[in-house]
Design a protein around this motif. Structure first.
Motif, PDB file in Angstrom:
ATOM      1  N   UNK A 133      93.533  23.426  53.194  1.00 11.89           N
ATOM      2  CA  UNK A 133      92.572  24.487  53.508  1.00 11.89           C
ATOM      3  C   UNK A 133      93.164  25.442  54.534  1.00 11.89           C
ATOM      4  N   UNK A 134      92.663  26.661  54.522  1.00 12.28           N
ATOM      5  CA  UNK A 134      93.108  27.663  55.499  1.00 12.28           C
ATOM      6  C   UNK A 134      92.241  27.680  56.751  1.00 12.28           C
ATOM      7  N   UNK A 135      91.178  26.873  56.764  1.00 13.16           N
ATOM      8  CA  UNK A 135      90.203  26.981  57.848  1.00 13.16           C
ATOM      9  C   UNK A 135      89.718  25.606  58.296  1.00 13.16           C
ATOM     10  N   UNK A 136      90.538  24.910  59.083  1.00 14.20           N
ATOM     11  CA  UNK A 136      90.131  23.612  59.612  1.00 14.20           C
ATOM     12  C   UNK A 136      88.958  23.742  60.578  1.00 14.20           C
ATOM     13  N   UNK A 137      88.979  24.809  61.365  1.00 16.25           N
ATOM     14  CA  UNK A 137      87.967  24.968  62.410  1.00 16.25           C
ATOM     15  C   UNK A 137      86.565  25.086  61.832  1.00 16.25           C
ATOM     16  N   UNK A 138      86.458  25.607  60.615  1.00 19.33           N
ATOM     17  CA  UNK A 138      85.144  25.824  60.043  1.00 19.33           C
ATOM     18  C   UNK A 138      84.512  24.591  59.419  1.00 19.33           C
TER      19      UNK A 138
END
Length: 447
Positions: A165-170
Motif C-alpha cells: 500500500x502507498x498509505x500505511x498511516x491511513x
C-alpha cells in the motif's frame, strides 16, 4: 520655438494617429498592474494547494493497494572455485542462496465503500474519505516447474503473505488475512520506497499439493485524492460505491459503462480485468517488480475551483482593457469630445480592479455571486465616470452596454469546456466586424 511647441500640442489634440499612440501607450502601461493581479491569483492558488496538501497528509494521502501475494522462499546454489596452493588445483564449492517466488491470486474480488467528507481550514477546503475494503479470492496451485526448481529446494514452512500500500498511516484496523482456516496478522516492514509492504508470519500447512487456497480480509483506511487498485488477480473484479458526486475514473482501466452510475447522491462503478488484459503474469521469481503503473481507480475531485476560474477570467483581461479603451477612443474621435490620457488611465485601472475584487470576494462567496458583484461594481463605476467626461446620455449608455456584453461574454466562455474556443472565436469575429464598420464613420484624412 513657441510656434513649434504650439503645433506639436495641436497635433496631439487633433491628430487621430497621436491619440491612437497615446491610448496604445496607456494600454501597455496597464499590462503591468494586470500582470501583478495574475501573480496574486497564482500566489493564492499555490497557498490553497499547500493547505490542502497539509490537510491530506494529516488525514491520509492517496491510496494504492494491491495483494495479497504469497511469498515462498526457495534455494539455489552458486558454484565457487577455490584454488589449492598445495595441489595447484581448483576445487568446487557450492554456496546456498535463498531466493523468493511470488504467486498472485487466481481470482480476486474487491468490494469498496467510500464515505467522503470535506475538511476546511480557513477559506480553503478539500475532500477526504474513509474506505471500507473487503478482498476475497483464491490462489492457484503453486507451480515451481516453470523455473525448474526441485521440490526439495522449496522452503514451504517459511512462506508468507504480502500486501502493498502507498498509505500505511491511513490504515485504521489490524489487517488479518484468513487463509486455510488460519488467521494471519500483517505487520509493516521497513521500506523507504513509495509502496510500503505488510507481511504476515509463516504460513501453516502450505504445500504444493494445496489447490486454490481461499483467502479473505478487510481493510479500513483513510485517504484523499484517489483510491486505486492493481489487478493482481488472474480475474480481478472491483466494485466501488461512494457518496461523492464528482468522481474522475483514471488509470489503465475504466469501469464498465453499462453498470456505471453517477448522480448528485454519489456513484457506483464496477471493473473487471483479466490476466490477458495486463502486461504481467501470475508468478515472479527472485523479485517482485513495481506494478504501480497498472493501478486503476477513482480520483475524488472538487469541481473547478474559484481560483482556476479567476485565472481563466484574467487571461481575457487584455481583451477587455483593449476593447474598452478602443470604445472610448472611437467615441472621442467620432464625437470630437476631448478625453485626457489620465482619464484613459483611470478607466484602465478600474478594469484591472475587477480581478482583485473577483478573487477577494470569491474566497468567501460562490464564483457566480463574486463575478456579478465585481462586474456590477466596475461597470457602474466606469459608466458613472463616463457621464462626467462624455457629457452625453447616449455615449455612457453605449459604454454600459459594451462592458455588460463583454463581461457576460467572458463569463459564458469560462463556463464552457468543449466549446470555449468555438464560442470565443465567433464572439471575437463579431466584435471585429462591429469595430470595422464603426470605424467607417471616421475621417481618416485627419492624420
Amino acid at each position: 520655438m513657441e510656434t513649434k511647441k504650439q503645433k506639436i500640442g495641436n497635433w496631439f489634440k487633433t491628430s487621430i494617429s497621436a491619440r491612437m499612440l497615446v491610448v496604445g501607450f496607456i494600454f501597455l502601461i496597464l499590462l503591468i498592474p494586470l500582470s501583478f493581479v495574475k501573480d496574486l491569483i497564482r500566489e493564492r492558488e499555490t497557498r490553497q494547494a499547500e493547505v490542502i496538501q497539509e490537510i491530506n497528509e494529516k488525514w491520509g494521502n492517496e491510496v494504492v493497494l494491491y495483494g495479497p501475494i504469497v511469498k515462498v522462499p526457495y534455494k539455489t546454489y552458486t558454484e565457487e572455485k577455490i584454488f589449492d596452493e598445495q595441489t595447484k588445483t581448483f576445487t568446487k564449492n557450492y554456496k546456498e542462496v535463498l531466493n523468493h517466488a511470488y504467486f498472485l491470486p487466481k481470482k480476486l474480488d474487491i468490494k469498496s465503500k467510500v464515505n467522503t467528507k470535506q475538511l476546511e481550514r480557513g477559506i480553503y477546503e478539500t475532500v477526504v474519505y474513509s474506505a471500507d475494503i473487503t478482498m476475497n479470492g483464491k490462489f492457484p496451485e503453486f507451480n515451481f516447474s516453470t523455473a525448474d526448481i526441485p521440490e526439495k529446494d522449496i522452503v514451504w514452512d517459511k512462506a508468507t503473505l504480502l500486501l502493498q500500500t502507498s498509505n500505511l498511516k491511513g490504515i485504521r484496523n489490524e489487517i488479518q488475512i484468513t487463509m486455510n482456516q488460519q488467521e494471519y496478522t500483517l505487520k509493516p516492514k521497513f521500506d523507504e520506497s513509495y509502496m510500503s509492504t505488510l507481511e504476515s508470519g509463516f504460513l501453516k500447512g502450505l504445500f504444493a499439493k494445496d489447490k486454490n487456497p481461499a483467502f479473505s480480509f478487510n481493510v479500513l483506511i483513510n485517504g484523499s485524492e484517489s483510491l486505486r487498485f492493481v489487478p493482481v488477480g488472474g480475474e480481478t473484479s472491483v466494485s466501488m460505491h461512494s457518496d461523492w458526486h464528482s468522481p474522475s475514473f483514471n488509470g489503465n482501466y475504466l469501469p464498465n459503462d453499462e453498470t456505471k452510475k453517477i448522480s448528485d447522491n454519489g456513484f457506483e462503478a464496477y471493473w473487471t480485468v483479466l490476466e490477458t488484459n495486463r502486461q504481467f503474469g501470475q508468478q515472479f521469481f527472485n523479485n517482485l517488480p513495481n506494478l504501480n503503473k497498472f493501478a486503476f481507480g477513482t480520483s475524488l475531485i472538487i469541481p473547478i475551483d474559484d481560483y482556476q476560474k479567476t485565472e481563466r477570467t484574467s487571461k481575457y483581461g487584455i481583451l477587455i482593457i483593449g476593447l474598452t479603451l478602443l470604445v472610448f477612443l472611437l467615441i472621442q474621435i467620432i464625437s470630437k469630445i476631448a478625453i485626457h490620457p489620465f482619464q484613459y488611465f483611470m478607466i484602465g485601472l478600474a478594469l484591472v480592479m475587477f480581478y482583485t475584487l473577483l478573487i477577494s470576494i470569491s474566497e468567501h462567496q460562490n464564483f457566480l455571486l463574486a463575478y456579478v458583484i465585481a462586474g456590477v461594481s466596475v461597470v457602474g463605476l466606469i459608466t458613472a465616470y463616463s457621464k462626467t467626461i462624455l457629457k452625453n446620455k447616449k455615449f455612457p449608455l453605449l459604454v454600459f452596454g459594451s462592458l455588460t456584453a463583454l463581461y457576460a461574454f467572458i463569463f459564458v466562455i469560462i463556463q464552457l469546456e468543449n466549446y470555449a474556443l468555438l464560442v470565443g472565436s465567433i464572439g471575437l469575429f463579431i466584435i471585429l466586424a462591429i469595430v470595422m464598420f464603426t470605424s467607417k464613420k471616421i475621417d481618416w484624412g485627419n492624420q
